[in-house]
Design a protein around this motif. Structure first.
Motif, mmCIF file in Angstrom:
data_model
loop_
_atom_site.group_PDB
_atom_site.id
_atom_site.type_symbol
_atom_site.label_atom_id
_atom_site.label_comp_id
_atom_site.label_asym_id
_atom_site.label_seq_id
_atom_site.Cartn_x
_atom_site.Cartn_y
_atom_site.Cartn_z
ATOM 1 N N GLY A 125 0.829 -1.215 0.000
ATOM 2 C CA GLY A 125 0.000 0.000 0.000
ATOM 3 C C GLY A 125 0.853 1.252 0.000
ATOM 4 O O GLY A 125 0.626 2.171 0.798
ATOM 5 N N SER A 181 1.277 3.503 -2.489
ATOM 6 C CA SER A 181 0.989 4.537 -3.497
ATOM 7 C C SER A 181 0.789 5.900 -2.851
ATOM 8 O O SER A 181 1.102 6.920 -3.460
ATOM 9 C CB SER A 181 -0.258 4.166 -4.310
ATOM 10 N N THR A 182 0.230 5.921 -1.639
ATOM 11 C CA THR A 182 -0.106 7.197 -0.983
ATOM 12 C C THR A 182 0.123 7.059 0.525
ATOM 13 O O THR A 182 0.482 5.990 1.020
ATOM 14 C CB THR A 182 -1.613 7.556 -1.197
ATOM 15 N N MET A 220 0.674 6.804 4.477
ATOM 16 C CA MET A 220 1.753 6.311 5.343
ATOM 17 C C MET A 220 2.662 5.326 4.623
ATOM 18 O O MET A 220 3.857 5.247 4.915
ATOM 19 C CB MET A 220 1.152 5.625 6.567
ATOM 20 N N ARG A 257 -0.739 -0.588 -6.899
ATOM 21 C CA ARG A 257 -1.668 -1.369 -7.737
ATOM 22 C C ARG A 257 -1.723 -0.925 -9.189
ATOM 23 O O ARG A 257 -2.287 -1.619 -10.014
ATOM 24 C CB ARG A 257 -3.073 -1.307 -7.123
ATOM 25 N N ARG A 258 -1.188 0.255 -9.468
ATOM 26 C CA ARG A 258 -1.319 0.783 -10.833
ATOM 27 C C ARG A 258 0.032 1.267 -11.356
ATOM 28 O O ARG A 258 0.867 1.756 -10.584
ATOM 29 C CB ARG A 258 -2.302 1.968 -10.835
ATOM 30 N N ASP A 295 -1.542 -6.104 -5.649
ATOM 31 C CA ASP A 295 -2.833 -6.020 -4.958
ATOM 32 C C ASP A 295 -2.811 -7.190 -3.995
ATOM 33 O O ASP A 295 -2.646 -8.348 -4.411
ATOM 34 C CB ASP A 295 -3.984 -6.156 -5.967
ATOM 35 N N ILE A 296 -2.955 -6.918 -2.691
ATOM 36 C CA ILE A 296 -2.755 -7.984 -1.695
ATOM 37 C C ILE A 296 -3.923 -8.973 -1.641
ATOM 38 O O ILE A 296 -3.887 -9.917 -0.854
ATOM 39 C CB ILE A 296 -2.439 -7.416 -0.283
ATOM 40 N N ASN A 333 0.914 -2.637 5.377
ATOM 41 C CA ASN A 333 0.332 -1.301 5.561
ATOM 42 C C ASN A 333 -0.957 -1.077 4.771
ATOM 43 O O ASN A 333 -1.794 -0.278 5.168
ATOM 44 C CB ASN A 333 1.375 -0.252 5.142
ATOM 45 N N GLY A 386 -4.521 -0.698 3.270
ATOM 46 C CA GLY A 386 -5.770 -0.729 4.031
ATOM 47 C C GLY A 386 -6.844 0.120 3.402
ATOM 48 O O GLY A 386 -6.569 1.061 2.649
ATOM 49 N N SER A 407 -1.982 -1.531 12.287
ATOM 50 C CA SER A 407 -3.351 -1.660 12.790
ATOM 51 C C SER A 407 -3.931 -0.252 12.870
ATOM 52 O O SER A 407 -3.803 0.544 11.936
ATOM 53 C CB SER A 407 -3.314 -2.379 14.147
ATOM 54 N N TYR A 454 -14.476 -1.999 9.833
ATOM 55 C CA TYR A 454 -13.068 -1.564 9.914
ATOM 56 C C TYR A 454 -12.442 -2.031 11.230
ATOM 57 O O TYR A 454 -11.381 -2.667 11.242
ATOM 58 C CB TYR A 454 -12.993 -0.040 9.796
ATOM 59 N N LYS A 475 -9.439 -4.729 12.130
ATOM 60 C CA LYS A 475 -8.221 -4.320 12.850
ATOM 61 C C LYS A 475 -8.103 -5.056 14.199
ATOM 62 O O LYS A 475 -6.991 -5.415 14.599
ATOM 63 C CB LYS A 475 -8.210 -2.799 13.068
ATOM 64 N N GLY A 534 -3.467 6.945 15.467
ATOM 65 C CA GLY A 534 -4.723 7.697 15.576
ATOM 66 C C GLY A 534 -4.910 8.407 14.245
ATOM 67 O O GLY A 534 -4.584 7.862 13.186
ATOM 68 N N VAL A 574 -4.284 10.390 11.036
ATOM 69 C CA VAL A 574 -3.150 10.780 10.179
ATOM 70 C C VAL A 574 -3.752 11.284 8.870
ATOM 71 O O VAL A 574 -4.666 10.651 8.324
ATOM 72 C CB VAL A 574 -2.205 9.584 9.908
ATOM 73 N N THR A 595 -4.264 11.440 5.372
ATOM 74 C CA THR A 595 -3.938 10.645 4.175
ATOM 75 C C THR A 595 -5.176 10.565 3.286
ATOM 76 O O THR A 595 -6.200 11.185 3.576
ATOM 77 C CB THR A 595 -3.519 9.204 4.556
HETATM 78 N N1 LIG Z 1 -4.913 7.683 8.140
HETATM 79 C C1 LIG Z 1 -5.328 7.343 9.332
HETATM 80 O O1 LIG Z 1 -5.869 8.185 10.083
HETATM 81 C C2 LIG Z 1 -5.127 5.930 9.830
HETATM 82 C C3 LIG Z 1 -5.346 5.689 11.194
HETATM 83 C C4 LIG Z 1 -5.146 4.412 11.679
HETATM 84 C C5 LIG Z 1 -4.715 3.413 10.840
HETATM 85 N N2 LIG Z 1 -4.515 3.658 9.509
HETATM 86 C C6 LIG Z 1 -4.051 2.545 8.671
HETATM 87 O O2 LIG Z 1 -2.877 2.928 8.003
HETATM 88 C C7 LIG Z 1 -2.721 2.157 6.814
HETATM 89 C C8 LIG Z 1 -2.355 3.086 5.651
HETATM 90 O O3 LIG Z 1 -3.455 3.928 5.385
HETATM 91 P P1 LIG Z 1 -3.302 5.479 4.985
HETATM 92 O O4 LIG Z 1 -3.961 6.250 6.055
HETATM 93 O O5 LIG Z 1 -1.930 5.791 4.608
HETATM 94 O O6 LIG Z 1 -4.319 5.520 3.744
HETATM 95 P P2 LIG Z 1 -4.150 5.671 2.160
HETATM 96 O O7 LIG Z 1 -3.392 6.897 1.829
HETATM 97 O O8 LIG Z 1 -5.529 5.516 1.623
HETATM 98 O O9 LIG Z 1 -3.266 4.407 1.766
HETATM 99 C C9 LIG Z 1 -3.800 3.122 1.694
HETATM 100 C C10 LIG Z 1 -2.939 2.298 0.762
HETATM 101 O O10 LIG Z 1 -3.457 0.959 0.713
HETATM 102 C C11 LIG Z 1 -3.542 0.601 -0.651
HETATM 103 N N3 LIG Z 1 -4.514 -0.458 -0.899
HETATM 104 C C12 LIG Z 1 -5.859 -0.447 -0.788
HETATM 105 N N4 LIG Z 1 -6.380 -1.624 -1.148
HETATM 106 C C13 LIG Z 1 -5.335 -2.417 -1.505
HETATM 107 C C14 LIG Z 1 -5.214 -3.734 -2.002
HETATM 108 N N5 LIG Z 1 -6.283 -4.515 -2.193
HETATM 109 N N6 LIG Z 1 -3.977 -4.216 -2.266
HETATM 110 C C15 LIG Z 1 -2.884 -3.440 -2.081
HETATM 111 N N7 LIG Z 1 -2.927 -2.178 -1.663
HETATM 112 C C16 LIG Z 1 -4.152 -1.673 -1.364
HETATM 113 C C17 LIG Z 1 -3.882 1.892 -1.365
HETATM 114 O O11 LIG Z 1 -3.619 1.714 -2.753
HETATM 115 P P3 LIG Z 1 -4.525 2.423 -3.907
HETATM 116 O O12 LIG Z 1 -3.999 3.825 -4.019
HETATM 117 O O13 LIG Z 1 -4.237 1.591 -5.099
HETATM 118 O O14 LIG Z 1 -5.946 2.356 -3.467
HETATM 119 C C18 LIG Z 1 -2.937 2.836 -0.663
HETATM 120 O O15 LIG Z 1 -1.638 2.688 -1.195
HETATM 121 C C19 LIG Z 1 -4.045 1.407 6.630
HETATM 122 O O16 LIG Z 1 -3.879 0.069 7.055
HETATM 123 C C20 LIG Z 1 -4.991 2.149 7.562
HETATM 124 O O17 LIG Z 1 -6.040 1.324 8.029
HETATM 125 C C21 LIG Z 1 -4.722 4.909 8.986
#
Ligand SMILES: NC(=O)c1ccc[n+]([C@@H]2O[C@H](COP(=O)([O-])OP(=O)(O)OC[C@H]3O[C@@H](n4cnc5c(N)ncnc54)[C@H](OP(=O)(O)O)[C@@H]3O)[C@@H](O)[C@H]2O)c1
Length: 296
Positions: free
Chosen positions: A15, A17-18, A20, A40-41, A59-60, A86, A88, A136, A150, A154, A181, A183, A185
């Motif tokens: 994960g 692409s964007t 964390m 994924r792309r 793609d996981i 990572n 999600g 998580s 969700y 987790k 908590g 972040v 994104t």
């Molecule tokens: N942001 C927060 O506040 C927060 C808080 C607690 C936990 N988290 C956790 O932190 C992790 C990272 O999230 P983020 O906040 O950085 O969000 P994000 O910017 O939306 O990043 C999520 C990443 O997961 C990828 N992804 C989604 N479905 C996938 C799949 N089937 N196979 C492979 N990759 C996939 C996305 O790829 P695409 O661009 O291709 O969709 C993207 O690269 C997640 O596990 C999330 O649950 C986030």
């Protein structure tokens, strides 16, 4: 600081692409690892490619892509130091209103996908006595209303991580859980768009029951996002967990995550219910028309 021994080691970040994942890939490359960054792309592959950040199409939920990743890692002379699970998504709706395929999609990505990648890379991690870092959430400890899917995924990831840690400790592989908590994104914007799309499809009856709750949940999610840490700050905590010689079993990210996970341990359920309801209350839409005069 980069050392030549670290550039000899691989890290896989899913994960990437964007958010964390992208920030963690950059941070670890900066600390001298060669990062295989799952995207994924093709266009995301082009965007993340950098010195010591090598994109891999992943793609996981797709077994062939996971097998190709394992082959890429197995064919490299460098040791695999860590896998950062990572990737999600956040699929939010009340338990009654979320269609079963959406429940399954949530668990396919946030739980089964990570298990599949972990299984595929464990032979390499056992060889290197490496580590697994599972991202998580505070949602892995506290389940807000409309976060059943969700938080369920987790909570399950937390439990699987505990089993895995206890299975692998005697074999020299470490397992670490990260609990962020808020972040800033892409995840919030994507989740809000999905909630709004689902709300638009809900029956009048479900709308009557849950429409206002969903509006409050959207408002609260936006406030988590605007008040959240930067992805770069979160990435430093993740990278510390990857590099620390003796990492802790769990790291929270941000004060909100730390406070809420501690309160969840200390407070009885009913007290936590009241606290979470109070936090959500100010995000409910203001009453209008007759409802407003009746409540005045
Ligand atoms: N942001 C927060 O506040 C927060 C808080 C607690 C936990 N988290 C956790 O932190 C992790 C990272 O999230 P983020 O906040 O950085 O969000 P994000 O910017 O939306 O990043 C999520 C990443 O997961 C990828 N992804 C989604 N479905 C996938 C799949 N089937 N196979 C492979 N990759 C996939 C996305 O790829 P695409 O661009 O291709 O969709 C993207 O690269 C997640 O596990 C999330 O649950 C986030």
């Amino acid at each position: 600081m980069t050392t030549s021994s670290e550039t000899q080691k691989l890290v896989v970040v899913t994960g990437a692409s964007t958010g964390m994942g992208a920030a963690t890939a950059r941070e670890l490359a900066g600390r001298g690892f060669h990062v295989l960054a799952g995207v994924r792309r093709d266009k995301d592959a082009d965007a993340v490619r950098a010195e010591h950040v090598e994109p891999v199409l992943l793609d996981i939920t797709e077994p062939e892509r996971i097998a190709a990743l394992a082959a890429r890692v197995g064919g490299d002379h460098r040791a695999l130091h860590a896998l950062v699970n990572n990737a999600g998504i956040s699929v939010n709706a009340p338990v009654e209103a979320l269609p079963l395929p959406e429940w399954r999609r949530q668990f396919e990505v946030n739980l089964f996908g990570h298990i599949a990648v972990t299984q595929a890379l464990l032979p390499a991690l056992l060889d290197s006595r490496g580590r697994v870092v599972n991202i998580s959430s505070v949602g892995g400890k506290v389940a807000l209303p409309a976060y059943g899917a969700y938080a369920g995924s987790k909570f399950a990831l937390e439990a699987v991580s505990d089993s895995l840690r206890r299975e692998l400790a005697p074999l020299g592989v470490k397992v670490v859980v990260i609990e962020p908590g808020g972040v800033r994104t892409e995840i919030t914007g994507n989740a809000v768009a999905a909630v709004e799309e689902l709300a638009g499809r809900m029956s009048a009856e479900l709308n009557e029951r849950y429409g206002k709750l969903l509006q409050a949940v959207v408002g609260q999610a936006r406030s988590f996002d605007t008040g959240g840490l930067s992805a770069d700050t979160a990435a430093k905590v993740i990278a510390d967990a990857v590099t620390h010689r003796k990492p802790r079993t769990r790291y929270t990210v941000g004060r909100d995550g730390a406070v809420l996970t501690r309160l969840a341990r200390l407070l009885p359920d009913r007290a936590l219910d009241r606290l979470l309801a109070a936090g959500l209350r100010r995000h409910y839409p203001a009453p209008t028309g007759a409802a407003a005069s009746a409540s005045a």
